[in-house]
Design a protein around this motif. Structure first.
Motif, mmCIF file in Angstrom:
data_model
loop_
_atom_site.group_PDB
_atom_site.id
_atom_site.type_symbol
_atom_site.label_atom_id
_atom_site.label_comp_id
_atom_site.label_asym_id
_atom_site.label_seq_id
_atom_site.Cartn_x
_atom_site.Cartn_y
_atom_site.Cartn_z
ATOM 1 N N GLN A 63 0.798 -1.227 0.000
ATOM 2 C CA GLN A 63 0.000 0.000 0.000
ATOM 3 C C GLN A 63 0.830 1.276 0.000
ATOM 4 N N TYR A 64 2.074 1.172 0.501
ATOM 5 C CA TYR A 64 2.851 2.393 0.686
ATOM 6 C C TYR A 64 4.333 2.072 0.563
ATOM 7 N N ASP A 65 5.094 2.999 -0.002
ATOM 8 C CA ASP A 65 6.533 2.798 -0.166
ATOM 9 C C ASP A 65 7.223 2.936 1.199
ATOM 10 N N PRO A 66 7.769 1.832 1.742
ATOM 11 C CA PRO A 66 8.356 1.870 3.094
ATOM 12 C C PRO A 66 9.535 2.851 3.208
ATOM 13 N N ARG A 67 10.145 3.194 2.087
ATOM 14 C CA ARG A 67 11.265 4.141 2.140
ATOM 15 C C ARG A 67 10.798 5.556 2.460
ATOM 16 N N LYS A 68 9.475 5.770 2.298
ATOM 17 C CA LYS A 68 8.948 7.114 2.567
ATOM 18 C C LYS A 68 8.475 7.295 4.009
ATOM 19 N N ILE A 69 8.606 6.240 4.813
ATOM 20 C CA ILE A 69 8.250 6.386 6.230
ATOM 21 C C ILE A 69 9.374 7.147 6.912
ATOM 22 N N ASN A 70 9.065 8.360 7.365
ATOM 23 C CA ASN A 70 10.158 9.111 7.998
ATOM 24 C C ASN A 70 9.925 9.386 9.480
ATOM 25 N N TRP A 88 13.545 -1.026 10.037
ATOM 26 C CA TRP A 88 12.921 0.080 9.289
ATOM 27 C C TRP A 88 13.960 1.101 8.867
ATOM 28 N N MET A 89 14.981 1.251 9.719
ATOM 29 C CA MET A 89 16.024 2.228 9.390
ATOM 30 C C MET A 89 16.894 1.778 8.218
ATOM 31 N N GLU A 90 16.858 0.476 7.905
ATOM 32 C CA GLU A 90 17.561 0.004 6.714
ATOM 33 C C GLU A 90 17.025 0.725 5.473
ATOM 34 N N PHE A 91 15.728 1.027 5.495
ATOM 35 C CA PHE A 91 15.089 1.609 4.311
ATOM 36 C C PHE A 91 15.089 3.126 4.345
ATOM 37 N N ASN A 92 15.150 3.668 5.550
ATOM 38 C CA ASN A 92 15.303 5.117 5.674
ATOM 39 C C ASN A 92 16.114 5.425 6.944
ATOM 40 N N PRO A 93 17.427 5.619 6.763
ATOM 41 C CA PRO A 93 18.303 5.822 7.932
ATOM 42 C C PRO A 93 17.975 7.111 8.684
ATOM 43 N N LYS B 99 19.061 -11.973 7.224
ATOM 44 C CA LYS B 99 18.138 -13.103 7.322
ATOM 45 C C LYS B 99 16.690 -12.604 7.424
ATOM 46 N N VAL B 100 16.477 -11.600 8.282
ATOM 47 C CA VAL B 100 15.116 -11.044 8.433
ATOM 48 C C VAL B 100 14.664 -10.428 7.109
ATOM 49 N N LEU B 101 15.582 -9.705 6.460
ATOM 50 C CA LEU B 101 15.238 -9.080 5.170
ATOM 51 C C LEU B 101 14.849 -10.140 4.148
ATOM 52 N N GLU B 102 15.541 -11.258 4.179
ATOM 53 C CA GLU B 102 15.215 -12.309 3.208
ATOM 54 C C GLU B 102 13.873 -12.952 3.501
ATOM 55 N N ARG B 103 13.567 -13.059 4.794
ATOM 56 C CA ARG B 103 12.237 -13.567 5.141
ATOM 57 C C ARG B 103 11.160 -12.604 4.645
ATOM 58 N N GLU B 114 11.246 -5.694 -4.905
ATOM 59 C CA GLU B 114 12.281 -4.897 -5.591
ATOM 60 C C GLU B 114 13.078 -4.059 -4.606
ATOM 61 N N ILE B 115 12.361 -3.444 -3.663
ATOM 62 C CA ILE B 115 13.029 -2.577 -2.682
ATOM 63 C C ILE B 115 14.035 -3.387 -1.863
ATOM 64 N N ILE B 116 13.629 -4.586 -1.449
ATOM 65 C CA ILE B 116 14.521 -5.427 -0.640
ATOM 66 C C ILE B 116 15.699 -5.924 -1.467
ATOM 67 N N ASP B 117 15.420 -6.344 -2.695
ATOM 68 C CA ASP B 117 16.504 -6.787 -3.582
ATOM 69 C C ASP B 117 17.566 -5.721 -3.719
ATOM 70 N N ASP B 118 17.104 -4.506 -3.927
ATOM 71 C CA ASP B 118 18.008 -3.380 -4.113
ATOM 72 C C ASP B 118 18.882 -3.203 -2.862
ATOM 73 N N LEU B 119 18.236 -3.259 -1.697
ATOM 74 C CA LEU B 119 18.962 -3.086 -0.436
ATOM 75 C C LEU B 119 19.972 -4.212 -0.228
#
Ligand SMILES: [Fe+2]
Ligand SMILES: [Fe+2]
Lengths: 246, 208
Positions: A63-70, A88-93, B99-103, B114-119
């Motif tokens: 539903q929403y791009d997780p990278r945009k959660i700030n 979550w910080m992996e996607f937006n540090p 491991k968590v990301l792959e799950r 796609e987002i996870i693959d990229d990361l």
């Protein structure tokens, strides 16, 4: 995978509930996560434990791009609330995590750095999400000693953390409370044991009953709506809490 | 993508390996301390034996110095493994996150995937391999230190054997000097055994 449901929508202002994880191992307590978006801004409310991160992430990303959660709101310090922070910080540090000042040096054990945490003072604070002004409402000692709920006056939704929580038996997985009397049985033992302060409870009940609330959303179990909101507050006001047995 | 699982396993194994090395180091330090005490006693004994045990006394002094050197060496080794522990702990943490990301990836569809693959691509290209290089460097350093300790222990063995020979000239003290020197020999062979274990653990290559 968990289910994501829109529970409020008014243009670009939305509340999503991320609920019920059938794949979750039975030794983990089931949790509800909420996402509030307003325009391009989003706050993830009690993002959950790191073990349920895959289920929350996959449901949310439909539903929403997780990278945009700030922004992240953590009602308190428990692992089922905020141990997924580092994921979550992996996607937006640059995520900002709003949490009681009491916990801002404890929760970094789950992740985050000096710049991640925004201390909420004991009296509460406003959190701006897009064009919406949400309110961190004090709920100390219910159960955590530094604890906040999140009120959206426009959507008339109160996210109430562990208050209102019910530990539902398997099979009973409706999103909303359908039958208050039956539902509240699954909440009673939890509230007696977890909620530590009679005085804090009375104070919370009198403040919250002044708010205009359509939905009361706990972190565990079904959502109270309509007349069940007042029903719950009254029930809670009369319940004896802080007892070890009974 | 089974990479995450393997990385967690590898890092976990690496951490267990370091713990074993540390335990063995502690054993050697304890034994070195024992040699130190034994050498002190031997020095007094040689003094009492007088003229006939002069050579034995000199060797006891050397053995005492050997024990002190060994202790120092083991302390340095302990510090080196301490450094590895924090590097490997970071690796374990990282592997767990992957491991968590792959799950999550397995449960995702479309954009989420796609987002996870990229990361994951970015992560495996940088941090993890950097850490692996760091651990490899630490391991090489550890191997070198163990090797130089081994030659130190060889020298200790030579000293103990010479002390045994000297004991024969100890006159009326000869019997007790012999006893002391074979104690030395026994203890040093214990150390040698520990050191063999150490280099065995050390050789078990990371990411085998
Ligand atoms: Fe809690
Ligand atoms: Fe909870």
């Amino acid at each position: 995978m968990k289910t994501i449901r829109v529970i409020y929508e008014d243009g670009a202002h939305k509340w999503f509930a991320i609920v019920r994880d059938p794949g979750r191992p039975d030794y983990l307590v089931d949790t509800n996560e909420f996402l509030v978006i307003s325009g391009d801004d989003a706050i993830l409310v009690d993002p959950g434990g790191s073990e349920v991160f895959p289920a929350v992430f996959s449901a949310l990303s439909t539903q929403y791009d997780p990278r945009k959660i700030n922004k992240v709101f953590a009602s308190h310090q428990d692992p089922d609330i905020i141990s997924s922070l580092s994921m979550w910080m992996e996607f937006n540090p640059n995520i900002k995590c709003y949490i009681s000042w009491l916990w801002s040096s404890f929760v970094p054990h789950f992740g985050g750095n000096r710049d991640t945490f925004v201390d909420i003072p004991d009296g509460g604070t406003d959190i701006l999400v897009g064009s919406q002004r949400l309110q961190a409402v004090p709920a100390h000692y219910l159960h955590s000693s530094g604890n906040f709920h999140l009120y959206d006056p426009k959507a008339k939704i109160l996210f109430s953390g562990d208050v209102g929580a019910a530990l539902m038996p398997p099979g009973e997985d409706n999103l909303f409370v359908e039958n208050f009397d039956r539902h509240i049985r699954h909440a009673e033992a939890f509230h007696r044991r977890w909620m530590g302060s009679e005085r804090a409870k009375r104070d919370w009940c009198s403040r919250v009953s002044q708010l205009d609330i359509d939905m009361l959303c706990p972190q565990h179990g079904a959502i109270y709506r309509g007349a069940d909101v007042k029903r719950f507050i009254d029930w809670f006001a009369h319940l004896e809490v802080g007892v070890l047995k009974g | 993508m089974a990479m995450g699982y393997e990385q967690t396993e590898d890092s976990g194994r690496e951490l267990r390996r370091i713990v074993r090395i540390n335990e063995e180091i502690k054993t050697v330090v304890k034994t070195a301390y024992r040699i130190n005490l034994m050498a002190m006693n031997a020095i007094f004994l040689a003094k009492r034996a007088g003229q006939s045990a002069l050579g034995f006394g000199v060797l006891s002094n050397e053995l005492r110095r050997f024990a002190t050197d060994l202790e120092q060496q083991m302390l340095a080794l302990g510090q080196a493994t301490g450094g590895s522990v924090s590097t490997v702990t970071a690796m374990v943490k990282e592997a767990r996150a992957i491991k968590v990301l792959e799950r999550a990836r397995a449960q995702c569809e479309g954009v989420g995937k796609e987002i996870i693959d990229d990361l994951l691509r970015r992560r495996s290209a940088t941090t993890f391999s950097d850490r692996r290089d760091q651990v490899a460097a630490l391991n090489r350093n550890l191997a070198m230190m163990i090797e130089s300790t081994a030659s130190l222990v060889e020298m200790g063995g030579v000293l103990a054997r010479s002390a045994k020979i000297e004991a024969a000239y100890g006159g009326s003290f000869s019997q007790s000097l012999k006893q002391v020197s074979s104690d030395f020999e026994g203890t040093i062979s214990e150390i040698r055994k520990s050191l063999d274990c150490l280099s065995k653990f050390q050789m078990r290559e990371f990411a085998a």
